[in-house]
Design an enzyme around this catalytic site. Structure first.
Site, PDB file in Angstrom:
ATOM      1  N   ASP A  21      -1.717  -1.506   1.475  1.00  0.00           N
ATOM      2  CA  ASP A  21      -2.735  -0.659   0.836  1.00  0.00           C
ATOM      3  C   ASP A  21      -3.992  -0.724   1.688  1.00  0.00           C
ATOM      4  OD1 ASP A  21      -1.055   0.098  -1.291  1.00  0.00           O
ATOM      5  OD2 ASP A  21      -1.457  -1.786  -2.317  1.00  0.00           O
ATOM      6  N   LYS A  42       5.407  -1.534   2.552  1.00  0.00           N
ATOM      7  CA  LYS A  42       5.309  -0.359   1.683  1.00  0.00           C
ATOM      8  C   LYS A  42       4.128   0.488   2.118  1.00  0.00           C
ATOM      9  CE  LYS A  42       3.806  -0.361  -2.784  1.00  0.00           C
ATOM     10  NZ  LYS A  42       2.923   0.780  -3.084  1.00  0.00           N
ATOM     11  N   ASP A  69       6.276   5.011  -0.527  1.00  0.00           N
ATOM     12  CA  ASP A  69       6.003   5.069  -1.976  1.00  0.00           C
ATOM     13  C   ASP A  69       5.045   6.221  -2.267  1.00  0.00           C
ATOM     14  OD1 ASP A  69       5.801   4.425  -4.665  1.00  0.00           O
ATOM     15  OD2 ASP A  69       4.361   2.806  -4.325  1.00  0.00           O
ATOM     16  N   LEU A  70       5.573   7.443  -2.204  1.00  0.00           N
ATOM     17  CA  LEU A  70       4.727   8.625  -2.437  1.00  0.00           C
ATOM     18  C   LEU A  70       5.004   9.245  -3.804  1.00  0.00           C
ATOM     19  CD1 LEU A  70       4.811  10.192   1.150  1.00  0.00           C
ATOM     20  CD2 LEU A  70       3.222   8.525   0.191  1.00  0.00           C
ATOM     21  N   LYS A  71       5.932   8.696  -4.555  1.00  0.00           N
ATOM     22  CA  LYS A  71       6.179   9.085  -5.958  1.00  0.00           C
ATOM     23  C   LYS A  71       6.279  10.601  -6.123  1.00  0.00           C
ATOM     24  CE  LYS A  71       4.044   4.948  -7.994  1.00  0.00           C
ATOM     25  NZ  LYS A  71       3.594   4.245  -6.790  1.00  0.00           N
ATOM     26  N   HIS A  73       7.109  14.182  -7.340  1.00  0.00           N
ATOM     27  CA  HIS A  73       7.336  14.760  -8.676  1.00  0.00           C
ATOM     28  C   HIS A  73       7.028  16.250  -8.569  1.00  0.00           C
ATOM     29  CE1 HIS A  73       6.382  14.512 -13.302  1.00  0.00           C
ATOM     30  NE2 HIS A  73       7.339  15.374 -13.005  1.00  0.00           N
ATOM     31  N   ASP A  74       8.105  17.069  -8.488  1.00  0.00           N
ATOM     32  CA  ASP A  74       7.880  18.500  -8.276  1.00  0.00           C
ATOM     33  C   ASP A  74       9.152  19.253  -8.674  1.00  0.00           C
ATOM     34  OD1 ASP A  74       6.817  20.990  -7.160  1.00  0.00           O
ATOM     35  OD2 ASP A  74       5.463  19.688  -6.012  1.00  0.00           O
ATOM     36  N   PRO A  76      12.779  21.171  -8.090  1.00  0.00           N
ATOM     37  CA  PRO A  76      13.904  20.640  -7.302  1.00  0.00           C
ATOM     38  C   PRO A  76      13.827  20.963  -5.812  1.00  0.00           C
ATOM     39  CG  PRO A  76      14.720  21.440  -9.405  1.00  0.00           C
ATOM     40  CD  PRO A  76      13.254  21.815  -9.350  1.00  0.00           C
ATOM     41  N   ALA A  77      13.506  22.196  -5.439  1.00  0.00           N
ATOM     42  CA  ALA A  77      13.506  22.543  -4.010  1.00  0.00           C
ATOM     43  C   ALA A  77      12.454  21.741  -3.252  1.00  0.00           C
ATOM     44  CB  ALA A  77      13.254  24.044  -3.841  1.00  0.00           C
ATOM     45  N   THR A  78      11.311  21.523  -3.872  1.00  0.00           N
ATOM     46  CA  THR A  78      10.245  20.783  -3.196  1.00  0.00           C
ATOM     47  C   THR A  78      10.573  19.292  -3.125  1.00  0.00           C
ATOM     48  OG1 THR A  78       8.695  22.444  -3.966  1.00  0.00           O
ATOM     49  CG2 THR A  78       7.749  20.384  -3.191  1.00  0.00           C
ATOM     50  N   THR A 133       3.245   1.472 -15.058  1.00  0.00           N
ATOM     51  CA  THR A 133       2.859   0.288 -15.838  1.00  0.00           C
ATOM     52  C   THR A 133       1.379   0.300 -16.211  1.00  0.00           C
ATOM     53  OG1 THR A 133       2.620  -0.875 -13.751  1.00  0.00           O
ATOM     54  CG2 THR A 133       4.669  -1.231 -14.942  1.00  0.00           C
ATOM     55  N   GLN A 204      -3.697  -6.696 -12.255  1.00  0.00           N
ATOM     56  CA  GLN A 204      -2.339  -6.698 -12.812  1.00  0.00           C
ATOM     57  C   GLN A 204      -2.345  -7.560 -14.074  1.00  0.00           C
ATOM     58  OE1 GLN A 204       0.078  -4.859 -11.766  1.00  0.00           O
ATOM     59  NE2 GLN A 204       0.149  -4.716  -9.549  1.00  0.00           N
ATOM     60  N   GLY A 224       1.216  -7.265  -2.792  1.00  0.00           N
ATOM     61  CA  GLY A 224       0.086  -6.749  -2.030  1.00  0.00           C
ATOM     62  C   GLY A 224      -0.959  -7.831  -1.818  1.00  0.00           C
ATOM     63  N   ARG A 225      -1.948  -7.838  -2.698  1.00  0.00           N
ATOM     64  CA  ARG A 225      -3.127  -8.676  -2.486  1.00  0.00           C
ATOM     65  C   ARG A 225      -2.870 -10.172  -2.363  1.00  0.00           C
ATOM     66  NH1 ARG A 225      -5.966  -5.278  -7.093  1.00  0.00           N
ATOM     67  NH2 ARG A 225      -3.752  -5.274  -7.647  1.00  0.00           N
TER      68      ARG A 225
HETATM   69  O1  C5P Z   1      -1.898  -6.073  -4.770  1.00  0.00           O
HETATM   70  P1  C5P Z   1      -0.709  -5.965  -5.680  1.00  0.00           P
HETATM   71  O2  C5P Z   1       0.321  -7.055  -5.449  1.00  0.00           O
HETATM   72  O3  C5P Z   1      -1.093  -5.813  -7.121  1.00  0.00           O
HETATM   73  O4  C5P Z   1      -0.022  -4.588  -5.200  1.00  0.00           O
HETATM   74  C1  C5P Z   1       1.068  -4.042  -5.819  1.00  0.00           C
HETATM   75  C2  C5P Z   1       1.472  -2.763  -5.148  1.00  0.00           C
HETATM   76  O5  C5P Z   1       2.479  -2.166  -5.946  1.00  0.00           O
HETATM   77  C3  C5P Z   1       0.376  -1.731  -5.004  1.00  0.00           C
HETATM   78  O6  C5P Z   1       0.656  -0.965  -3.825  1.00  0.00           O
HETATM   79  C4  C5P Z   1       0.511  -0.885  -6.234  1.00  0.00           C
HETATM   80  O7  C5P Z   1       0.083   0.432  -6.040  1.00  0.00           O
HETATM   81  C5  C5P Z   1       2.022  -0.910  -6.430  1.00  0.00           C
HETATM   82  N1  C5P Z   1       2.477  -0.689  -7.803  1.00  0.00           N
HETATM   83  C6  C5P Z   1       2.106  -1.486  -8.872  1.00  0.00           C
HETATM   84  N2  C5P Z   1       2.583  -1.246 -10.132  1.00  0.00           N
HETATM   85  C7  C5P Z   1       3.419  -0.232 -10.325  1.00  0.00           C
HETATM   86  C8  C5P Z   1       3.805   0.574  -9.265  1.00  0.00           C
HETATM   87  C9  C5P Z   1       3.316   0.307  -7.997  1.00  0.00           C
HETATM   88  O8  C5P Z   1       1.343  -2.427  -8.712  1.00  0.00           O
HETATM   89  N3  C5P Z   1       3.892  -0.033 -11.537  1.00  0.00           N
END
Ligand code: C5P
Length: 249
Positions: A21, A42, A69-71, A73-74, A76-78, A133, A204, A224-225
């Site tokens: 990130d 990621k 991880d671009l999620k 959502h569109d 079907p063709a796209t 989440t 989180q 991540g962090r």
């Molecule tokens: O820094 P951290 O460990 O919280 O990062 C978690 C990664 O997972 C981030 O890139 C966040 O956008 C992603 N993510 C998340 N919860 C989700 C889906 C994705 O934390 N439900």
């Protein structure tokens, strides 16, 4: 001759996906290449929007495997076009929203396979996002007018994705056990919301340790962090691997 037992040992590093990130390619690459043994990264919306598809090429040239991880959502063709392009880039995990529906999911899955085959690449695994989440259950019900409890809705959307041929889902580690009971391996469960023992939770709320998430049935973990913001990311990554190895993963 049989392979030596050492070569069959699981490698905890293969279970860990570092969330890059970061706002630009150079800082993402600097982080990823500072961590010996890192296998997976990621690339999310922030980095991809700033740095474009080239960042995926750069990471792959460093020998890293990429979760894009671009999620999507569109329609079907796209969805199909986006997943074909992502697969052609060499992304090995790609996220789509279950809520796009079975037609879009099936089209996305077929197109991803075509895209990878066209480039001679390994077929990627599509991962469905069910209920983000970040939703509070009360607001989820009132703003979306969905009466079904969130865990039931997660299960519904995971089943929809599996039925459309999608290879796995992204889920909270606290949802992993229930989803794994309904979707045995090789269905893939990828869980963010991971905090090694003693790490800061940040924003989180519902977290588990790496070993708890794998014990609940997760296939791979997004972190991540706890690694990226550590004083020494390489040491933090090694500590995560050691924690998993000590737990038998
Ligand atoms: O820094 P951290 O460990 O919280 O990062 C978690 C990664 O997972 C981030 O890139 C966040 O956008 C992603 N993510 C998340 N919860 C989700 C889906 C994705 O934390 N439900």
């Amino acid at each position: 001759m049989l392979p030596s037992p050492v070569s069959l040992a699981p490698d905890p590093a293969d279970r860990l996906i570092l969330a890059l990130d970061r706002p630009d390619a150079s800082s993402a690459l600097a982080l990823a290449t500072a961590i010996p043994g890192l296998r997976w990264v990621k690339v999310g919306l922030e980095l991809f929007t700033a740095a474009g598809p080239e960042v995926v090429n750069l990471l792959r040239e460093c020998g890293l495997r990429v979760f894009l991880d671009l999620k999507f959502h569109d329609i079907p063709a796209t969805m199909a076009g986006a997943c074909r392009s992502a697969a052609r880039l060499g992304a090995e995990l790609i996220t789509v929203h279950s809520a796009a529906g079975s037609e879009a999911l099936a089209a996305a899955q077929a197109a991803a396979l075509e895209g990878a085959a066209a480039e001679g690449l390994t077929a990627p695994t599509l991962l469905a996002v069910t209920v983000l989440t970040s939703w509070d259950p009360g607001r989820f019900a009132s703003e979306l007018a969905i009466a079904e409890p969130v865990p039931d809705h997660v299960a519904r959307l995971a089943a929809l994705a599996a039925g459309a041929g999608i290879g796995g889902v992204v889920c909270s580690p606290l949802e992993a056990a229930a989803l794994r009971a309904r979707h045995p391996e090789p269905f893939v469960l990828v869980t963010p919301g991971i905090r090694p023992a003693g790490a800061d939770r940040g924003d989180q709320q519902r977290v588990t340790t790496p070993a708890e998430a794998l014990a609940a049935g997760a296939s791979r973990l997004v972190i991540g962090r706890p690694i990226a913001a550590a004083a020494d990311p390489a040491t933090a990554f090694a500590a995560c691997c050691a924690e998993l190895a000590a737990a038998g993963f």
